[in-house]
Design an enzyme around this catalytic site. Sequence first.
Site, PDB file in Angstrom:
ATOM      1  N   HIS A 154       0.816  -1.227   0.000  1.00  0.00           N
ATOM      2  CA  HIS A 154       0.000   0.000   0.000  1.00  0.00           C
ATOM      3  C   HIS A 154       0.845   1.270   0.000  1.00  0.00           C
ATOM      4  CE1 HIS A 154      -3.673  -2.250   0.440  1.00  0.00           C
ATOM      5  NE2 HIS A 154      -3.286  -2.803   1.582  1.00  0.00           N
ATOM      6  N   ASP A 190      -2.375 -10.606  -2.467  1.00  0.00           N
ATOM      7  CA  ASP A 190      -2.955 -10.205  -1.186  1.00  0.00           C
ATOM      8  C   ASP A 190      -4.446  -9.912  -1.407  1.00  0.00           C
ATOM      9  OD1 ASP A 190      -2.026  -8.803   1.665  1.00  0.00           O
ATOM     10  OD2 ASP A 190      -3.717  -7.737   0.751  1.00  0.00           O
ATOM     11  N   HIS A 192      -6.071  -7.357  -0.565  1.00  0.00           N
ATOM     12  CA  HIS A 192      -6.282  -5.946  -0.895  1.00  0.00           C
ATOM     13  C   HIS A 192      -5.488  -5.552  -2.145  1.00  0.00           C
ATOM     14  CE1 HIS A 192      -6.731  -6.344   3.557  1.00  0.00           C
ATOM     15  NE2 HIS A 192      -7.815  -5.626   3.323  1.00  0.00           N
ATOM     16  N   ASP A 279      -4.247 -13.052   3.768  1.00  0.00           N
ATOM     17  CA  ASP A 279      -5.550 -12.522   4.184  1.00  0.00           C
ATOM     18  C   ASP A 279      -6.666 -12.918   3.220  1.00  0.00           C
ATOM     19  OD1 ASP A 279      -4.411 -10.795   2.317  1.00  0.00           O
ATOM     20  OD2 ASP A 279      -4.581  -8.998   3.568  1.00  0.00           O
TER      21      ASP A 279
END
Length: 334
Positions: A154, A190, A192, A279
Amino acid sequence: MRRFYSPVQAGHAPMHELHNGAFTDYAEKPSRAQAILDAIGGAEQPHDHGVGAIEAVHDAGYLAFLRDAARLWEEAGRPGQAIPYAFPIVGRRPLALSRIDALLGRYSFDATTPLTRETWRAGYGSAQSALAATQAVLGGERAAFALCRPPGHHAGRDYCGGYCHINVAAVAAQAARDAGVARVAVLDIDYHHGNGTQDIFWQRGDVFYASLHADPATDYPFFWGHADEVGEDEGHGATLNLPLPQGTRIDAFRAAQATALAAIARFGAQLLVVSFGADTWEGDPISRFRLTTDDYPLLAADIAALGMPTAIVMEGGYAIDALGTNVTAFLSGF
Ligand code: SP5
Ligand code: ZN
């Protein structure tokens, strides 16, 4: 498979994060790394490759901010850890960046990523682990694993967010480029979207970015990761976003990954960086996909079948009791 981790990475330990309007336990805990270390039977400590590879992907003012923010916060007499609350509307006026709150707003894109006195050292160590795995792969290993934590995907050239400060996948990809690998790909699996990695390589035709992630219409980081984001300028067509609905299981995930792998092969990448987040697991406390532990070796085997030297960097995964098992399952597929 060679594995890398530096003990300084455990130092970053924020006590809480802003979540849906209240402070809750910080999900990206140091114990994540310990759980993985225990499961993989330890790791080599990376050599210090220096700050140059980090400066190659991040803005100098931003890196100075990461080093200074916690001290400035304390000097302002603040309790707890440095957290932004005011964000600039870009382009409105020249930014005044002396006050710690202005710096925090300028260099963060969310308020979930507190900075502590240990953040810089931990992020630096996480990047060194990624560089060590990259070096191993450049040196002839088929694959290597960097136990990166704090995670990275991120974080952009000049911003932190989403528990990330130094973009370890970007540092790895850029280091491979600088070592003479002409075309590099990052595969981000991931839960996200890796907005920071996408932004860093957005206008570049030499690094392909492919991501499978929860649809930003429903999930963080909301403002990136839509299917129509394909890169610009030289990078047009070198970004591939494959958003998936909440509830996604292995069949749809694996099919999307096959699409990403085919695009990476067509691009002609000679080295692959995998941003791996656990995740996507069905029991993850902050995510909504339904992958099982047994699915991870299948995904890894599909990636390995590309036959590309592969540096795997750890990103998210917050079900700490299952994290070691899930990471081991993934690595076993190589
Ligand atoms: C690397 C990575 O997986 N970052 C994910 C960042 C997600 N942030 C938005 C969701 C925040 C959920 N916070 C849960 C707090 C539990 N105490
Ligand atoms: Zn994630």
